[in-house]
Write a protein that holds these residues in place. Structure first.
Motif, short mmCIF file in Angstrom:
data_model
loop_
_atom_site.label_atom_id
_atom_site.label_comp_id
_atom_site.label_asym_id
_atom_site.label_seq_id
_atom_site.Cartn_x
_atom_site.Cartn_y
_atom_site.Cartn_z
N ALA A 173 51.73 21.75 84.51
CA ALA A 173 52.51 20.61 84.02
C ALA A 173 51.70 19.32 84.10
O ALA A 173 51.83 18.44 83.25
N ARG A 248 47.07 22.07 74.12
CA ARG A 248 47.59 22.07 72.75
C ARG A 248 49.11 21.86 72.74
O ARG A 248 49.66 21.19 71.91
N TRP A 249 49.76 22.47 73.74
CA TRP A 249 51.22 22.41 73.81
C TRP A 249 51.77 21.02 74.02
O TRP A 249 52.95 20.78 73.80
N SER A 250 50.92 20.09 74.46
CA SER A 250 51.44 18.74 74.72
C SER A 250 50.96 17.73 73.69
O SER A 250 51.23 16.55 73.81
N GLU A 251 50.22 18.21 72.68
CA GLU A 251 49.65 17.28 71.71
C GLU A 251 50.72 16.68 70.81
O GLU A 251 51.70 17.33 70.47
N PRO A 252 50.52 15.41 70.43
CA PRO A 252 51.56 14.74 69.63
C PRO A 252 51.79 15.34 68.25
O PRO A 252 52.82 15.09 67.67
N PHE A 254 52.71 18.09 67.68
CA PHE A 254 53.89 18.94 67.82
C PHE A 254 55.15 18.10 68.02
O PHE A 254 56.19 18.63 68.33
N ASP A 255 55.01 16.80 67.85
CA ASP A 255 56.11 15.92 68.23
C ASP A 255 57.24 15.86 67.22
O ASP A 255 58.17 15.10 67.38
N TRP B 112 54.24 24.26 78.70
CA TRP B 112 52.98 24.93 78.36
C TRP B 112 53.20 26.38 77.96
O TRP B 112 52.28 27.10 77.62
N TYR B 153 56.41 26.23 70.80
CA TYR B 153 56.40 25.53 72.08
C TYR B 153 57.65 24.64 72.18
O TYR B 153 58.15 24.17 71.16
N LYS B 155 58.11 21.66 72.75
CA LYS B 155 57.98 20.37 72.09
C LYS B 155 58.33 20.42 70.61
O LYS B 155 58.69 19.42 70.00
N GLU B 156 58.23 21.62 70.04
CA GLU B 156 58.50 21.77 68.61
C GLU B 156 59.97 22.01 68.32
O GLU B 156 60.35 22.17 67.17
#
Lengths: 261, 281
Positions: A173, A248-252, A254-255, B112, B153, B155-156
């Motif tokens: 996290a 990658r999972w926290s990149e914008p 994907f926002d 994650w 994920y 976030k999506e």
């Protein structure tokens, strides 16, 4: 199929470099100073340095020290920062110590360390270690502190022990924040590497630079600056690629959540 | 010749108590004191006693700040009560465990991990083999209506989808009790309604015990067998109301049902009365 805007984006860094070199070239031609070679002269000196076995060994030794110092620093600082972020007692103990060390330029500690450990690899690696540690500790600490309590509770309900929660929830996290610290640490590793070799003149990339300065070989001095700069850019670019892949999972990008309930 | 047992114990055979509705959670005289910044003690929960039967859907309803979430966290083992005790199947609750699965308003998904990774996390932790855990998790993801989103994920996803994943993630490790902490509180009205319907559908399949915290009267009446009304400062149980409405419940029928309407109106009136009585200003 590359659009013109992406072409421009990709070409921009190259254009910036060429622009800088052009300004340098012109400035040097105008000033006509012995201690300020032209960009072309400096670039011409690069193959001489990289082709010289002795210099190459020196540069590689520098990089090796940097890699060791950086790795040990990350391996020590990251767990410490995470523990500090999750335990008030640990934070209360280490925070004052770090507050004292933080504003001190690590190179300023070198004379003392040299007295104890000599001018060899250990001293230089230790200075790199110190330079890298603080940003990594700080960012790991902040990252761990920001981990949502409920996420840890969810893990606890699944049966994760406190240690498992630290490794399998807090660590991932906080990873984006930790890697931000590591990136700063990487740049500082390069800086402390050169400064350490400037103070303890024995070997390394910094040594080549300052020896050349002493002997008035200004084209070599500038060539070394270009080499060090290029190393910094390459290391940062490689690190950024690794970082982007890991988080990658926290990149914008994907926002944009899907709209569906 | 009559054989007379010599000892009483031979007369009275031990009988296993089998009640029709067996208590699964017992909350006994729980109080919770928090220290506020000004070194003053704030009594968040005062002397709460409550028994929850196995298989029941129980809502804890109250205004914000009445300690209803704290009560849920005590049952979850995430918070230790200042005094009193909570028990699960007769055993004192000392910490979190997979027998009590939380679903939080904040979703608390692992960002994650993909949807599948999140749902598989619990079973994997419990030692279920990867293939098996994956098959179960895929089925659960389908059940909560997210088939096709396994590799996304968090976030999506939208808020409603995240909460579906959170529900599936908790159901995946088969807790005996679901602890739902205002799970639909962060969602818009439309999404909220859909999730309530879907939760009821899922719940009616296996009738797990659910402890559901909410501040919405409609939601509590629509979902529950029993509504525990709480008042604030200090948090106390005001009244426990049995919701005697037929199941399976369908929203379009229930909203027109006078009994449903009466429950909602009565409960709202009781809260209004306590507000007037309880507020000096």
């Amino acid at each position: 199929m590359i659009s013109s805007t992406t072409m421009a984006k990709r070409a921009a860094p190259a254009l910036a470099c060429i622009g800088l070199l052009a300004v340098w070239q012109v400035a040097s031609l105008v000033l006509k100073s012995d201690s300020f070679p032209t960009a072309i002269e400096a670039i011409r000196a690069i193959p001489d340095i990289l082709g010289d076995r002795e210099s190459l060994i020196n540069i590689l030794a520098s990089l090796r020290r940097m890699a060791i110092g950086f790795s040990i620093a990350v391996l020590v600082s990251m767990p410490l920062g995470l523990l500090m972020g999750r335990s008030r007692a640990v934070a209360a103990f280490f925070n004052p110590l770090l507050m004292v060390i933080y504003p001190v330029p690590k190179a300023a500690l070198m004379p003392i360390i040299m007295l104890w450990l000599g001018v060899g690899d250990i001293t230089k690696t230790l200075v790199i270690f110190l330079g890298v540690s603080l940003p990594v500790i700080y960012h790991s600490f902040e990252g761990a502190k920001a981990v949502e309590e409920k996420m840890l509770w969810s893990g606890a309900a699944m049966g994760l022990s406190p240690l498992q929660r630290l490794v399998r929830i807090v660590l991932p996290a906080a990873l984006p924040e930790i890697l931000t610290g590591c990136r700063t640490g990487l740049v500082l590793a390069l800086i402390t590497m050169i400064t350490s070799e400037m103070i303890a003149r024995q070997s390394g990339a910094g040594n080549i630079l300052f020896n050349a300065l002493d002997m008035g070989q200004y084209d070599t001095v500038y060539a070394m600056i270009i080499i060090v700069g290029a190393m910094g850019i390459c290391l940062d670019a490689v690190f950024e690629r690794v970082r982007a892949r890991l988080v990658r999972w926290s990149e914008p990008q994907f926002d944009l959540p899907l709209s569906f309930s | 010749m009559k054989v007379v047992p010599s000892r009483l114990s031979e007369w009275v055979r031990p009988v296993t108590l089998q009640q029709p509705a067996c208590a699964i959670i017992e909350i006994e005289r729980v109080s919770q004191v928090f220290q506020t910044s000004a070194r003053k003690d704030h009594l968040a929960l005062s002397d709460i006693s409550l028994t929850i039967d196995e298989g029941a859907f129980v809502s804890i309803l109250g205004p914000s700040g009445c300690g209803k979430s704290t009560l849920l966290y005590i049952v979850g083992g995430f918070v230790n009560p200042s005094s009193g005790a909570a028990k699960m199947k007769g055993q004192a609750i000392t910490g979190p465990g997979p027998d009590r699965g939380p679903v939080f308003q904040e979703f608390a998904l692992f960002p994650w991990k993909t949807v599948l990774g999140n749902v598989m996390y619990g079973p994997r932790q419990q030692g279920v083999r990867t293939n098996e855990a994956e098959a179960q998790s895929r089925a659960l993801i389908e059940m909560v209506g997210l088939k096709g989103y396994e590799n996304f994920y968090p976030k999506e996803l939208s808020g409603g989808m995240k909460q579906r994943v959170a529900l599936a993630r908790t159901l995946a490790y088969h807790p005996e009790v679901l602890l739902m902490d205002e799970p639909f509180g962060a969602l818009d009205a439309h999404t909220r309604t859909r999730l309530q319907n879907d939760l009821l559908n899922i719940w009616e399949r296996d009738r797990k015990t659910v402890l559901f915290v909410t501040h919405s009267v409609d939601e509590a009446v629509f979902l529950s067998d029993k509504v525990v009304m709480m008042s604030k400062s200090p948090g106390r149980i005001r009244q426990v109301i049995d919701i005697d409405l037929p199941r399976p419940r369908r929203r379009n029928e229930l909203l027109l049902d006078p009994r449903y309407q009466k429950y909602v109106v009565d409960i709202e009136r009781m809260f209004d009365e306590s507000d007037e009585a309880g507020s000096p200003s």
